[in-house]
Design an enzyme around this catalytic site. Structure first.
Site, PDB file in Angstrom:
ATOM      1  CG  HIS A 130      -1.970  -1.020   1.218  1.00 46.97           C
ATOM      2  ND1 HIS A 130      -2.833  -1.235   0.157  1.00 46.97           N
ATOM      3  CD2 HIS A 130      -2.307  -1.944   2.159  1.00 46.97           C
ATOM      4  CE1 HIS A 130      -3.639  -2.249   0.444  1.00 46.97           C
ATOM      5  NE2 HIS A 130      -3.343  -2.699   1.649  1.00 46.97           N
ATOM      6  CG  HIS A 140      -6.547  -5.357   1.815  1.00 47.29           C
ATOM      7  ND1 HIS A 140      -6.015  -6.272   2.701  1.00 47.29           N
ATOM      8  CD2 HIS A 140      -7.690  -4.897   2.367  1.00 47.29           C
ATOM      9  CE1 HIS A 140      -6.815  -6.363   3.766  1.00 47.29           C
ATOM     10  NE2 HIS A 140      -7.844  -5.537   3.584  1.00 47.29           N
TER      11      HIS A 140
END
Ligand SMILES: [Zn+2]
Length: 306
Positions: free
Chosen positions: A124, A162
């Protein structure tokens, strides 16, 4: 073959606070499960990423700011869920360094398969922004190092539940790099629609919440593997998050440990044809300790198959 395992116990000293899902026990669970598995592993002590290597991806000002970001006592916060303790910066440098060390071991011909057991995770973190538990973009930095080591075309397969927005942000304008990501949608961080394709080098294959294992497998093999093979990589990196496991508290997928072994074998099949079987995998998410440990063992075992 024996898989080279790159890790360091100081990554346990990243302690983002009571109740934080990205907790020190995660790394302990992975290492204990690997110990108990009886797998033959070539254990290596990871080293801290050099500033020059981090700067191959992250702007120098970002690297300088992060290296100075650990508090001397207590906690400090980079975003809503990215929290630093006194040991966090060293842990983050070791996490990126473990994947870099693995790539260089492959470049030197010491091994063809490596697993970096790391935390904090990386996928991320964007080039100029920490987010979602991630400080440095471990796998994307290692992809740049691989290119500097002569592996011109580097592919990342990301099966964390994710979307790897950080890797995508790093790769979207450079078609010598490839990202194929399977992830739940809708879910944090909200990116990763199939329409996000970069220069044609980004392939996003979202699955809905509560997808069946068979549907996840069909999306992985049909949605990602043909593009990976067409890219003709010189090295494949895996962003190995195990939070699509059915026990995981942060998402709603149905996978068992065996599904991660299956996905690993699918990547290896292409790696054997494209790049002499060279694969480096790095831990990303996975927040149920039992599901995490079992899945990591299944993944590393498959990674060691000839
Ligand atoms: Zn995740």
């Amino acid at each position: 073959m024996s898989v080279a395992l790159f890790t360091h116990s100081d990554m346990i000293e990243h302690r983002p606070g009571v109740g934080h899902p990205e907790r020190p026990e995660r790394l302990r669970a992975v290492l204990d499960a690997l110990d108990d598995s009886g797998l033959s592993l070539d254990r290596r002590s990871a080293t801290e990423a050099a500033v020059a290597d981090l700067e191959q991806l992250h702007p120098a000002a970002y690297v300088a700011r992060l290296l100075d970001a650990s508090p001397s006592i207590g906690l400090s916060q980079l975003d809503a869920d990215t929290v630093l303790s006194p040991g966090s910066v060293r842990a983050a440098r070791l996490a990126a360094g473990a994947v870099i060390d693995a790539v260089r071991a492959i470049a030197r011909g010491e091994t063809n398969r490596a697993f970096a057991a790391v935390r904090p995770p990386g996928h991320h973190a964007e080039p100029d922004r920490a987010m979602g538990f991630c400080l440095f973009s471990n796998v994307a930095v290692a992809a740049r190092v691989a290119q500097a080591e002569g592996m011109a075309r580097v592919a990342v397969i990301d099966f964390d539940v994710h979307h790897g927005n950080g890797t995508q942000a790093a790769f979207a304008h450079d078609d010598s790099l490839f990202l194929g990501s399977i992830h739940q949608m809708p879910l944090y961080p909200g990116t990763g629609a199939a329409s996000e394709t970069g220069l044609g080098n980004i392939v996003n294959a979202p699955v809905p919440p509560h997808a069946a294992r068979q549907a996840w497998r069909a999306t992985f093999s049909g949605g990602l593997m043909p593009s990976l093979e067409a890219f003709a990589p010189d090295l494949i990196l895996i962003s190995a998050g195990f939070d699509a496991h059915r026990r995981d508290p942060l998402a709603h997928q149905s996978l068992e440990a065996d599904d991660f072994a299956w996905a690993t074998r699918a990547v290896l099949e292409i790696a054997r044809r494209a790049c002499g079987g060279k694969v480096v995998s790095s831990l990303e998410g996975g927040y149920d300790l039992e599901g995490l440990g079992r899945s990591a063992v299944a993944h590393v075992q498959a990674l060691g198959e000839e």
